[in-house]
Enzyme design. Sequence first.
Site, mmCIF file in Angstrom:
data_model
loop_
_atom_site.group_PDB
_atom_site.id
_atom_site.type_symbol
_atom_site.label_atom_id
_atom_site.label_comp_id
_atom_site.label_asym_id
_atom_site.label_seq_id
_atom_site.Cartn_x
_atom_site.Cartn_y
_atom_site.Cartn_z
ATOM 1 N N ASP A 271 0.827 -1.200 0.000
ATOM 2 C CA ASP A 271 0.000 0.000 0.000
ATOM 3 C C ASP A 271 0.867 1.258 0.000
ATOM 4 O O ASP A 271 1.985 1.259 0.524
ATOM 5 C CB ASP A 271 -0.886 -0.026 1.251
ATOM 6 C CG ASP A 271 -1.839 1.143 1.317
ATOM 7 O OD1 ASP A 271 -2.724 1.230 0.451
ATOM 8 O OD2 ASP A 271 -1.699 1.971 2.242
ATOM 9 N N GLU A 314 1.207 -0.690 -5.206
ATOM 10 C CA GLU A 314 0.173 0.319 -5.406
ATOM 11 C C GLU A 314 0.846 1.680 -5.370
ATOM 12 O O GLU A 314 1.106 2.230 -4.300
ATOM 13 C CB GLU A 314 -0.911 0.204 -4.326
ATOM 14 C CG GLU A 314 -2.082 1.163 -4.521
ATOM 15 C CD GLU A 314 -2.010 2.402 -3.634
ATOM 16 O OE1 GLU A 314 -2.638 3.422 -3.999
ATOM 17 O OE2 GLU A 314 -1.320 2.373 -2.599
#
Length: 559
Positions: A271, A314
């Site tokens: 993330d 990401e």
Amino acid sequence: MKLTTLALTMAMALGANAVAAPAAPAAAKPRPFLWENATVYFLLTDRFNNAFTGNDQAYDRRKDAAPLRGFMGGDLAGVINKINDGYFDSLGVDAIWVTPPVEQIHEGTDEGTGKSYGFHGYWASDFTAVDANLGTENDFRNLVEAAHARGIRVLLDVVMNHTGPVTEADPVWPKDWVRTAPQCTYKDAKTTIECTLVKNLPDFLTESDTPVELPERLMAKWQREGRFEEEVKSLNEFFARTGYPRAPRYYLIKWHTDWIRKYGVDGFRADTVKHVESKVWKELLKEASIAFEDWKKANPDKKLSDDKFYSTAEVYNYKVADGLYHELGSGQSVNYYQAGFNSMINFGLVKDAEKDYETLFSTYSNTLHGGRLNGYSVLNYLDSHDDGAPFDAARKKPFESANKLLLAPGAAQIYYGDETARKLDIAEASGDARLRSFMNWRELEQNVERDGYRIADVRAHWARLGLFRKAHVAVGAGVHQQLQASPYVFKRTYDKDGLRDKVVVALDLPTSKPTTINLHGVFANGQKVKDYYSGKTAVVRGGSVNFGTRNAVVLIGQE
């Protein structure tokens, strides 16, 4: 709400001229697996399936959140039930990506869109524990083992960038662990990394090499839970083995890789990657690979293969067109593949899907095979938990969405409910909560009609394409070539490391009568081929094939 049975689901999906693709049995013949062709199912555990209502409100959490911003009851046991029911098998899913299962902050907070809780998993309080709203450590272990028993990999979402917000019940981490200002302005690397994403989201000092002590709050918690000595002993062993200083990022690396060493997860979805130094990701992925090899050695009867540990990044707003480098501003750019990531999540497909099939497919193939990303991989998606401008938010085009996602070159990420047209524009919610409604099992079970289609027909369409992908690595990993423009027919071919595969796909065919498809020499006369959409087989004659179906889609390959 549980789906009755998989057989009923597929039976409901039968159209007048369509034949449902058979569900893949648990003991199906193993197919070659490539991450470059993977179909990854991304779910928010709390929003997917509720198997046990007794844990719906843990830690004295309350039901006082704004619409779709509180815990709704989905749990790890609910995911396990769907794995065991064969739900993912029937979609051709190769991997399940679960949001972080770690213990979240206990209280809620208002970021400007109403009171919110950490149902999504990105507001960590303790990286070493499973959040009780989702279940137990044993539940997580059972999830991984249930997935592996069916040949499905598990991707774990990991957060190196930030803690959860500060509340009365959730104090800020020590100042030698986190910064609470300034907020990111995204002008260059420094103002993207050494800053907080939003107000009241403390940012880990991942750039620091200064040793720090464990937070007193965390130590007291472990004492209460009777595991203080165990956790400290494990940390001491990690730092003794690696020689790393006891700086914040190395604690995080240890805690994240423990999930691999304990449970055997197959990969990480990282993330907020561009908000952390690339060298930190390289360090994390080095230790992740070591942990994965350690787990496989300790569990030789449980490993799926000898594949290396997988990771996907990401990097917000990264697109296929960016190639190897992502710009951070002021002329600064980063190659995250060099940091050790196997693939990048492709934010570009959301807009690229507005293009015609051939423009989309040929552009992606040319980029991945001989172009700027030659030899590299991307993970495509059309919508997600935090993309505020998804493709087809109102679900007017669920069949086209399936075609463009599951047939685009690259790996594919199904966001939970894509295959059941779960709406992404929930009126009563605001912001990203609109994207995060509970899985629409009831609509699927009742085969609800909406906008000229039925939900179960959508589900069956996604399943047929997914099973085709799983059976043929050429679909996502192969080289694309158009064979004819009208009706639109293309081929994909894969030939690498001794693995060969080829397919032919026809889209937007007339449904008034069966269509004869010119195979342009891809399959020879006399060869038996299968249409994975209808399940029918035929023999190639005169360079063409006709399956006698009236479907708009034909998916051709050899069994």
